[in-house]
Motif scaffolding. Structure first.
Motif, PDB file in Angstrom:
ATOM      1  N   VAL A   3      -6.375  -2.443  -0.305  1.00  0.00           N
ATOM      2  CA  VAL A   3      -5.324  -1.914  -0.543  1.00  0.00           C
ATOM      3  C   VAL A   3      -4.389  -1.596   1.034  1.00  0.00           C
ATOM      4  O   VAL A   3      -3.563  -1.966   1.260  1.00  0.00           O
ATOM      5  N   TRP A   4      -5.992  -0.652   1.739  1.00  0.00           N
ATOM      6  CA  TRP A   4      -5.707  -0.033   3.361  1.00  0.00           C
ATOM      7  C   TRP A   4      -5.519  -1.425   3.582  1.00  0.00           C
ATOM      8  O   TRP A   4      -4.077  -1.430   4.775  1.00  0.00           O
ATOM      9  N   LEU A   5      -6.239  -2.249   3.956  1.00  0.00           N
ATOM     10  CA  LEU A   5      -5.596  -3.698   4.726  1.00  0.00           C
ATOM     11  C   LEU A   5      -3.916  -4.060   4.760  1.00  0.00           C
ATOM     12  O   LEU A   5      -3.780  -4.862   4.957  1.00  0.00           O
ATOM     13  N   ALA A   6      -4.295  -4.168   2.592  1.00  0.00           N
ATOM     14  CA  ALA A   6      -2.522  -4.730   3.144  1.00  0.00           C
ATOM     15  C   ALA A   6      -1.885  -3.820   2.929  1.00  0.00           C
ATOM     16  O   ALA A   6      -0.236  -4.354   4.280  1.00  0.00           O
ATOM     17  N   LEU A   7      -1.691  -3.380   3.059  1.00  0.00           N
ATOM     18  CA  LEU A   7      -0.964  -1.558   3.763  1.00  0.00           C
ATOM     19  C   LEU A   7      -0.351  -1.637   5.241  1.00  0.00           C
ATOM     20  O   LEU A   7       0.976  -1.975   5.231  1.00  0.00           O
ATOM     21  N   CYS A   8      -1.351  -2.072   5.888  1.00  0.00           N
ATOM     22  CA  CYS A   8      -1.103  -1.942   7.026  1.00  0.00           C
ATOM     23  C   CYS A   8      -0.890  -2.910   7.857  1.00  0.00           C
ATOM     24  O   CYS A   8       0.019  -3.168   8.369  1.00  0.00           O
ATOM     25  N   ARG A   9      -1.111  -4.302   7.459  1.00  0.00           N
ATOM     26  CA  ARG A   9      -0.881  -5.611   7.557  1.00  0.00           C
ATOM     27  C   ARG A   9       0.938  -5.070   6.966  1.00  0.00           C
ATOM     28  O   ARG A   9       1.577  -6.272   8.267  1.00  0.00           O
ATOM     29  N   ASP A  10       1.705  -5.030   5.556  1.00  0.00           N
ATOM     30  CA  ASP A  10       2.815  -5.264   5.400  1.00  0.00           C
ATOM     31  C   ASP A  10       3.659  -4.006   6.583  1.00  0.00           C
ATOM     32  O   ASP A  10       4.738  -4.087   6.598  1.00  0.00           O
ATOM     33  N   LEU A  11       3.115  -3.375   6.809  1.00  0.00           N
ATOM     34  CA  LEU A  11       3.716  -1.795   7.617  1.00  0.00           C
ATOM     35  C   LEU A  11       4.146  -1.721   9.172  1.00  0.00           C
ATOM     36  O   LEU A  11       3.834  -1.254   9.828  1.00  0.00           O
ATOM     37  N   ASP A  12       2.775  -2.809   9.767  1.00  0.00           N
ATOM     38  CA  ASP A  12       3.119  -3.463  11.578  1.00  0.00           C
ATOM     39  C   ASP A  12       2.326  -2.224  11.936  1.00  0.00           C
ATOM     40  O   ASP A  12       2.296  -1.688  12.502  1.00  0.00           O
ATOM     41  N   VAL A  13       1.210  -1.664  10.792  1.00  0.00           N
ATOM     42  CA  VAL A  13       0.401  -0.794  11.940  1.00  0.00           C
ATOM     43  C   VAL A  13      -0.533  -1.601  12.580  1.00  0.00           C
ATOM     44  O   VAL A  13      -1.048  -2.360  12.566  1.00  0.00           O
ATOM     45  N   ARG A  21      -3.516  -2.543  15.012  1.00  0.00           N
ATOM     46  CA  ARG A  21      -4.860  -3.837  14.176  1.00  0.00           C
ATOM     47  C   ARG A  21      -6.189  -1.812  14.738  1.00  0.00           C
ATOM     48  O   ARG A  21      -6.616  -1.888  13.507  1.00  0.00           O
ATOM     49  N   GLN A  22      -6.057  -1.555  15.540  1.00  0.00           N
ATOM     50  CA  GLN A  22      -6.765  -0.864  16.288  1.00  0.00           C
ATOM     51  C   GLN A  22      -7.463   0.306  15.616  1.00  0.00           C
ATOM     52  O   GLN A  22      -7.884   1.233  15.323  1.00  0.00           O
ATOM     53  N   ARG A  23      -5.350   0.685  13.973  1.00  0.00           N
ATOM     54  CA  ARG A  23      -6.084   1.942  13.602  1.00  0.00           C
ATOM     55  C   ARG A  23      -6.195   1.384  12.066  1.00  0.00           C
ATOM     56  O   ARG A  23      -6.648   2.311  11.149  1.00  0.00           O
ATOM     57  N   TRP A  24      -6.462   0.464  11.781  1.00  0.00           N
ATOM     58  CA  TRP A  24      -6.752  -0.041  10.644  1.00  0.00           C
ATOM     59  C   TRP A  24      -8.475   0.261  10.472  1.00  0.00           C
ATOM     60  O   TRP A  24      -8.972  -0.118   9.794  1.00  0.00           O
TER      61      TRP A  24
END
Length: 63
Positions: free
Chosen positions: A48-58, A60-63
């Motif tokens: 879920v965290w990774l999906a949110l990071c990808r979808d919300l353009d976080v 990559r170094q903060r994933w």
């Protein structure tokens, strides 16, 4: 990933919007479920965290 770690990451990255994002933001990557729904359905919080990071353009170094 434990739910406590997930919650800490969400708060650190999204602040006061974290709960709203988790409850309201639909993730196509998770079959059109919100993060909350996916976790309730047994999806690993890390996914879920990774999906949110990808979808919300976080960044990559903060994933």
């Amino acid at each position: 990933m434990r739910l406590t770690e997930f919650s800490e990451l969400m708060t650190a990255e999204f602040g006061t919007s974290a709960d709203s994002l988790l409850a309201d933001h639909v993730l196509i990557e998770l079959d059109g479920r919100t993060g909350s729904q996916a976790i309730e359905d047994g999806v690993d919080p890390k996914q879920v965290w990774l999906a949110l990071c990808r979808d919300l353009d976080v960044p990559r170094q903060r994933w």
